[in-house]
Write an enzyme that holds these catalytic residues in place. Structure first.
Site, short mmCIF file in Angstrom:
data_model
loop_
_atom_site.label_atom_id
_atom_site.label_comp_id
_atom_site.label_asym_id
_atom_site.label_seq_id
_atom_site.Cartn_x
_atom_site.Cartn_y
_atom_site.Cartn_z
N GLU A 23 0.85 -1.19 0.00
CA GLU A 23 0.00 0.00 0.00
C GLU A 23 0.89 1.24 0.00
O GLU A 23 1.81 1.35 0.81
CB GLU A 23 -0.90 -0.01 1.24
CG GLU A 23 -1.78 1.22 1.32
CD GLU A 23 -2.85 1.10 2.39
OE1 GLU A 23 -3.46 0.02 2.52
OE2 GLU A 23 -3.09 2.10 3.08
N GLN A 217 5.50 8.67 14.63
CA GLN A 217 4.56 8.30 13.57
C GLN A 217 3.65 7.16 14.04
O GLN A 217 2.44 7.18 13.83
CB GLN A 217 5.41 7.88 12.38
CG GLN A 217 4.69 7.40 11.17
CD GLN A 217 5.68 6.68 10.26
OE1 GLN A 217 6.46 5.85 10.72
NE2 GLN A 217 5.65 7.04 9.00
P1 FAD Z 1 -17.74 1.16 7.00
O1 FAD Z 1 -17.57 -0.26 6.58
O2 FAD Z 1 -18.86 1.92 6.42
O3 FAD Z 1 -17.77 1.19 8.58
C1 FAD Z 1 -17.70 2.40 9.30
C2 FAD Z 1 -18.37 2.24 10.67
O4 FAD Z 1 -19.78 2.17 10.50
C3 FAD Z 1 -17.99 0.98 11.41
O5 FAD Z 1 -17.97 1.26 12.78
C4 FAD Z 1 -19.09 -0.01 11.06
O6 FAD Z 1 -19.29 -1.00 12.07
C5 FAD Z 1 -20.31 0.91 10.93
N1 FAD Z 1 -21.23 0.47 9.87
C6 FAD Z 1 -20.89 0.00 8.65
N2 FAD Z 1 -21.98 -0.25 7.92
C7 FAD Z 1 -23.04 0.04 8.68
C8 FAD Z 1 -24.44 0.00 8.46
N3 FAD Z 1 -24.95 -0.43 7.30
N4 FAD Z 1 -25.25 0.39 9.49
C9 FAD Z 1 -24.75 0.82 10.67
N5 FAD Z 1 -23.41 0.88 10.92
C10 FAD Z 1 -22.57 0.51 9.93
N6 FAD Z 1 -9.18 5.98 4.72
C11 FAD Z 1 -8.99 6.94 3.77
O7 FAD Z 1 -9.44 8.09 3.96
N7 FAD Z 1 -8.31 6.69 2.62
C12 FAD Z 1 -7.80 5.45 2.34
O8 FAD Z 1 -7.20 5.25 1.29
C13 FAD Z 1 -7.97 4.41 3.32
N8 FAD Z 1 -7.49 3.17 3.10
C14 FAD Z 1 -7.71 2.17 4.02
C15 FAD Z 1 -7.23 0.87 3.76
C16 FAD Z 1 -7.45 -0.15 4.66
C17 FAD Z 1 -6.93 -1.55 4.34
C18 FAD Z 1 -8.15 0.10 5.87
C19 FAD Z 1 -8.36 -0.98 6.88
C20 FAD Z 1 -8.62 1.38 6.14
C21 FAD Z 1 -8.42 2.44 5.23
N9 FAD Z 1 -8.90 3.74 5.45
C22 FAD Z 1 -8.69 4.73 4.51
C23 FAD Z 1 -9.58 4.07 6.71
C24 FAD Z 1 -11.13 4.01 6.61
O9 FAD Z 1 -11.58 4.94 5.66
C25 FAD Z 1 -11.72 4.34 7.99
O10 FAD Z 1 -11.40 3.33 8.90
C26 FAD Z 1 -13.20 4.68 8.00
O11 FAD Z 1 -13.51 5.27 9.28
C27 FAD Z 1 -14.14 3.48 7.83
O12 FAD Z 1 -14.21 3.09 6.53
P2 FAD Z 1 -14.96 1.68 6.16
O13 FAD Z 1 -14.97 1.57 4.71
O14 FAD Z 1 -14.38 0.59 6.95
O15 FAD Z 1 -16.41 2.04 6.69
#
Ligand code: FAD
Length: 292
Positions: A23, A217
Site C-alpha cells: 500500500e 509516527q
Molecule cells: P464502514 O464499513 O462503512 O464502517 C464504518 C463504521 O460504521 C464501522 O464502525 C461499522 O461498524 C459501521 N457500519 C458500517 N456499515 C453500517 C451499516 N450499514 N449500518 C450501521 N453501521 C454501519 N481511509 C482513507 O481516507 N483513505 C484510504 O485510502 C484508506 N485506506 C484504508 C485501507 C485499509 C486496508 C483500511 C483498513 C482502512 C483504510 N482507510 C482509509 C480508513 C477508513 O476509511 C476508515 O477506517 C473509516 O472510518 C471506515 O471506513 P470503512 O470503509 O471501513 O467504513
C-alpha cells in the site's frame, strides 16, 4: 488481473508464498512520485501482485490519487488497486470516477466509507456506509471489490460483533476480499478470522502489516484507530525512542516475527503498509521468504 485470479493462485509462484501486496500513498512533494517508483522497483524482485493507492479523506486529493494510479499502471505490469472513499461523494461523482478508472483498465478497487470529517459539510454524500458504495460499484461496473476489516473492531463500533455484522453487509453487497487494518498482536487476527468464518464470511482475509519505522509516527497512527500495542513492544520502543535506527530495527524484527507467526493460517496474502519506503519491507520479505 482481477482479485479472483490473483488470489486463486494462492501463492507467489516464485517462492511458494502467499500473494504480496503493497500500500502506498500519493507523495506530497513534487518529486515524490519518481522517488516512489524507484522505491517500488526495489521491491519488484519479491514478486508483488498488487499495489494499492490510498485516497484522501472525504475526497481530498482525488487527482493526486488517480494520477499516481495512472503512473504506477504505466510503470508496473501488476494489478494497481485504487482506494476510494465515499463519505463526501454523490452518485454522479462516483460514477465519473468509476468511468475514469475503467478507462485506465483498472480491475480492482478498495471501497471505503472513509473517516467522517470534523470540519466539513458532508451534506453532499449519497453514501452513509461502505456497503452502500459496494452495492453501487457492483451495479455500475465490472470491478472486483475489496473492503476494509478491523481485527480489533472499528473505532466507532460499539463492539467487534456489531462491526462484523456490518462487515458482512459489505460482503453481501458484493465485496470479494477483505484487507485488514494494521495490528500488532496476532492473537487478535486469529480470533477475528475465527469470528468471520463463524459469521459465514468466507472470502480471503488479508492481514495488514505495518513495519514500524518511527516512534512518533506510530503513536500518531495508533491514536487514530483501535490498535493494541503489546506492552513488551511498547516498552522496547520507548526505551529507544531517541534512536531512529534502533526503532527501525525493532520494527523490522517485530514484523518478521509477526509474518512468520501468521504463516500457519495458510492465508491468501499479506498486505504491507510500506509508507512509500522499500527498505523495511524489503528486509522483512528477504527474511520471511528465506524462512519459508
Ligand atoms: P464502514 O464499513 O462503512 O464502517 C464504518 C463504521 O460504521 C464501522 O464502525 C461499522 O461498524 C459501521 N457500519 C458500517 N456499515 C453500517 C451499516 N450499514 N449500518 C450501521 N453501521 C454501519 N481511509 C482513507 O481516507 N483513505 C484510504 O485510502 C484508506 N485506506 C484504508 C485501507 C485499509 C486496508 C483500511 C483498513 C482502512 C483504510 N482507510 C482509509 C480508513 C477508513 O476509511 C476508515 O477506517 C473509516 O472510518 C471506515 O471506513 P470503512 O470503509 O471501513 O467504513
Amino acid at each position: 488481473m482481477k482479485f479472483k485470479d490473483i488470489y486463486k493462485q494462492q501463492n507467489n509462484s516464485a517462492k511458494n508464498f502467499p500473494v504480496i501486496s503493497f500500500e502506498v500513498f500519493p507523495p506530497k512533494d513534487p518529486g515524490g512520485n519518481s522517488l516512489l517508483i524507484k522505491e517500488l522497483q526495489n521491491l519488484m524482485p519479491y514478486n508483488p501482485q498488487v499495489i494499492s493507492v490510498t485516497y484522501g479523506a472525504a475526497g481530498t486529493g482525488r487527482e493526486n490519487s488517480i494520477n499516481l494510479v495512472r503512473l504506477l499502471k504505466n510503470n508496473f505490469d501488476i494489478s494497481i488497486m485504487p482506494h476510494f472513499t465515499c463519505i463526501n461523494a454523490s452518485k454522479y461523482s462516483v460514477e465519473n470516477y468509476l468511468n475514469e478508472i475503467s478507462n485506465m483498465d483498472i480491475k480492482n478497487i478498495l471501497a471505503l466509507r472513509g473517516d467522517i470529517p470534523n470540519d466539513e459539510n458532508i451534506t453532499n454524500s449519497d453514501f452513509q456506509y461502505a456497503n452502500m458504495l459496494v452495492e453501487f460499484i457492483k451495479s455500475k461496473s465490472n470491478l472486483n471489490i475489496a473492503v476494509a476489516g478491523y481485527p480489533e473492531g472499528h473505532i466507532e463500533s460499539e463492539n467487534l460483533e456489531t462491526d462484523i455484522k456490518n462487515l458482512k453487509k459489505k460482503i453481501e453487497a458484493g465485496a470479494e476480499i477483505i484487507y485488514t487494518q494494521l495490528f500488532f498482536e496476532n492473537s487478535y487476527f486469529e480470533k477475528y478470522l475465527e469470528k468471520l468464518r463463524n459469521a459465514g464470511i468466507n472470502v480471503p482475509v488479508i492481514p495488514g502489516i505495518l513495519p514500524i519505522t518511527g516512534y512518533n509516527q506510530l503513536k500518531k497512527m495508533t491514536s487514530l484507530c483501535k490498535v493494541t500495542l503489546p506492552e513488551a513492544l511498547l516498552n522496547n520502543l520507548e526505551k529507544h525512542k531517541n534512536s531512529p535506527d534502533d526503532i527501525k530495527k525493532i520494527g523490522i524484527e517485530y514484523a518478521i516475527n509477526q509474518v512468520n507467526g501468521l504463516k500457519k493460517y495458510n492465508l491468501s496474502g499479506f498486505h504491507f503498509y510500506i509508507l512509500n519506503k522499500a527498505f523495511p519491507t524489503k528486509t522483512i520479505l528477504e527474511e520471511v521468504l528465506k524462512q519459508n
